[in-house]
Design an enzyme around this catalytic site. Sequence first.
Site, mmCIF file in Angstrom:
data_model
loop_
_atom_site.group_PDB
_atom_site.id
_atom_site.type_symbol
_atom_site.label_atom_id
_atom_site.label_comp_id
_atom_site.label_asym_id
_atom_site.label_seq_id
_atom_site.Cartn_x
_atom_site.Cartn_y
_atom_site.Cartn_z
ATOM 1 N N ASP A 33 0.842 -1.189 0.000
ATOM 2 C CA ASP A 33 0.000 0.000 0.000
ATOM 3 C C ASP A 33 0.880 1.244 0.000
ATOM 4 O O ASP A 33 1.880 1.315 0.725
ATOM 5 C CB ASP A 33 -0.925 -0.015 1.220
ATOM 6 C CG ASP A 33 -2.079 0.978 1.079
ATOM 7 O OD1 ASP A 33 -3.226 0.518 0.926
ATOM 8 O OD2 ASP A 33 -1.836 2.200 1.115
ATOM 9 N N ILE A 34 0.484 2.241 -0.767
ATOM 10 C CA ILE A 34 1.293 3.462 -0.900
ATOM 11 C C ILE A 34 1.254 4.313 0.373
ATOM 12 O O ILE A 34 2.128 5.141 0.604
ATOM 13 C CB ILE A 34 0.801 4.276 -2.119
ATOM 14 C CG1 ILE A 34 1.892 5.193 -2.660
ATOM 15 C CG2 ILE A 34 -0.469 5.056 -1.820
ATOM 16 C CD1 ILE A 34 1.571 5.772 -4.023
ATOM 17 N N ASN A 91 -12.995 -3.282 2.215
ATOM 18 C CA ASN A 91 -14.032 -2.259 2.286
ATOM 19 C C ASN A 91 -14.919 -2.364 1.057
ATOM 20 O O ASN A 91 -14.421 -2.358 -0.069
ATOM 21 C CB ASN A 91 -13.389 -0.864 2.329
ATOM 22 C CG ASN A 91 -12.657 -0.613 3.629
ATOM 23 O OD1 ASN A 91 -13.160 -0.923 4.701
ATOM 24 N ND2 ASN A 91 -11.450 -0.071 3.541
ATOM 25 N N GLU A 99 -12.303 3.406 -1.401
ATOM 26 C CA GLU A 99 -11.801 4.519 -2.213
ATOM 27 C C GLU A 99 -11.528 4.106 -3.658
ATOM 28 O O GLU A 99 -11.728 4.900 -4.578
ATOM 29 C CB GLU A 99 -10.491 5.052 -1.608
ATOM 30 C CG GLU A 99 -10.667 5.739 -0.265
ATOM 31 C CD GLU A 99 -9.323 6.078 0.367
ATOM 32 O OE1 GLU A 99 -8.278 5.906 -0.288
ATOM 33 O OE2 GLU A 99 -9.328 6.514 1.532
ATOM 34 N N VAL A 100 -11.008 2.926 -3.833
ATOM 35 C CA VAL A 100 -10.613 2.494 -5.176
ATOM 36 C C VAL A 100 -11.616 1.457 -5.674
ATOM 37 O O VAL A 100 -11.798 0.411 -5.024
ATOM 38 C CB VAL A 100 -9.183 1.903 -5.170
ATOM 39 C CG1 VAL A 100 -8.804 1.436 -6.571
ATOM 40 C CG2 VAL A 100 -8.178 2.932 -4.659
ATOM 41 N N HIS A 104 -10.259 -5.163 -3.610
ATOM 42 C CA HIS A 104 -8.953 -5.405 -2.997
ATOM 43 C C HIS A 104 -9.145 -5.825 -1.543
ATOM 44 O O HIS A 104 -10.071 -5.387 -0.869
ATOM 45 C CB HIS A 104 -8.055 -4.179 -3.071
ATOM 46 C CG HIS A 104 -8.703 -2.909 -2.604
ATOM 47 N ND1 HIS A 104 -9.602 -2.208 -3.372
ATOM 48 C CD2 HIS A 104 -8.594 -2.207 -1.445
ATOM 49 C CE1 HIS A 104 -10.017 -1.142 -2.712
ATOM 50 N NE2 HIS A 104 -9.423 -1.120 -1.533
ATOM 51 N N HIS A 106 -7.028 -5.796 2.042
ATOM 52 C CA HIS A 106 -5.868 -5.283 2.768
ATOM 53 C C HIS A 106 -5.329 -6.401 3.664
ATOM 54 O O HIS A 106 -6.104 -7.095 4.323
ATOM 55 C CB HIS A 106 -6.257 -4.124 3.685
ATOM 56 C CG HIS A 106 -6.839 -2.936 2.991
ATOM 57 N ND1 HIS A 106 -6.130 -1.766 2.814
ATOM 58 C CD2 HIS A 106 -8.061 -2.718 2.442
ATOM 59 C CE1 HIS A 106 -6.895 -0.872 2.190
ATOM 60 N NE2 HIS A 106 -8.082 -1.422 1.961
HETATM 61 P P1 5GP Z 1 -9.855 1.393 0.259
HETATM 62 O O1 5GP Z 1 -10.120 2.606 1.090
HETATM 63 O O2 5GP Z 1 -10.452 1.535 -1.128
HETATM 64 O O3 5GP Z 1 -10.218 0.108 0.936
HETATM 65 O O4 5GP Z 1 -8.287 1.319 0.111
HETATM 66 C C1 5GP Z 1 -7.575 1.841 -0.973
HETATM 67 C C2 5GP Z 1 -6.099 1.733 -0.633
HETATM 68 O O5 5GP Z 1 -5.358 1.925 -1.817
HETATM 69 C C3 5GP Z 1 -5.615 2.787 0.373
HETATM 70 O O6 5GP Z 1 -5.061 2.126 1.512
HETATM 71 C C4 5GP Z 1 -4.566 3.583 -0.418
HETATM 72 O O7 5GP Z 1 -3.465 3.975 0.370
HETATM 73 C C5 5GP Z 1 -4.166 2.610 -1.519
HETATM 74 N N1 5GP Z 1 -3.730 3.234 -2.754
HETATM 75 C C6 5GP Z 1 -4.357 4.242 -3.417
HETATM 76 N N2 5GP Z 1 -3.678 4.561 -4.532
HETATM 77 C C7 5GP Z 1 -2.594 3.740 -4.569
HETATM 78 C C8 5GP Z 1 -1.523 3.585 -5.500
HETATM 79 O O8 5GP Z 1 -1.417 4.275 -6.513
HETATM 80 N N3 5GP Z 1 -0.599 2.629 -5.215
HETATM 81 C C9 5GP Z 1 -0.681 1.849 -4.106
HETATM 82 N N4 5GP Z 1 0.280 0.932 -3.920
HETATM 83 N N5 5GP Z 1 -1.690 1.960 -3.207
HETATM 84 C C10 5GP Z 1 -2.625 2.900 -3.446
#
Ligand code: 5GP
Length: 119
Positions: A33-34, A91, A99-100, A104, A106
């Site tokens: 994760d970034i 999520n 968010e994405v 996915h 975690h």
């Molecule tokens: P969500 O909130 O959708 O469950 O988690 C999305 C995750 O994607 C976040 O923890 C965020 O830090 C990670 N993320 C967003 N953009 C990028 C990216 O460009 N590269 C990587 N490696 N992680 C990302």
Amino acid sequence: MAYDDQNIFARILRGEIPCDKVFENDHALAFKDINPQAPTHVLVIPKGPYVSADDFSAKASDAEIAGFMRAIGDTARALGLPDAGYRILANHGTNAGQEVPHFHIHIFGGKPLGPMLAR
Ligand code: 5GP
């Protein structure tokens, strides 16, 4: 919700954006994760175009689901997490703050992780 093939994880899968890869098989990719929320924070994503956990559960083939679940365990083992323990989390949608819009999981580890949910 239709799949948006311009989402950031689709772009990572196509190699348009780099990632720090941890594990890969035919059906899944795992990368760091970034913005890590724990000493170890890795994302595992299916290679197919699934928006969310719900979409993946409803539409993915048995082979994709098996490959994805295997990838979670293989990734955790590659990171040396099973002995000390780790947490997996997905999520889905607005209430969970997804968010994405590419499914996915975690994987968190590397320290005691505290309560399951933030209060
Ligand atoms: P969500 O909130 O959708 O469950 O988690 C999305 C995750 O994607 C976040 O923890 C965020 O830090 C990670 N993320 C967003 N953009 C990028 C990216 O460009 N590269 C990587 N490696 N992680 C990302």
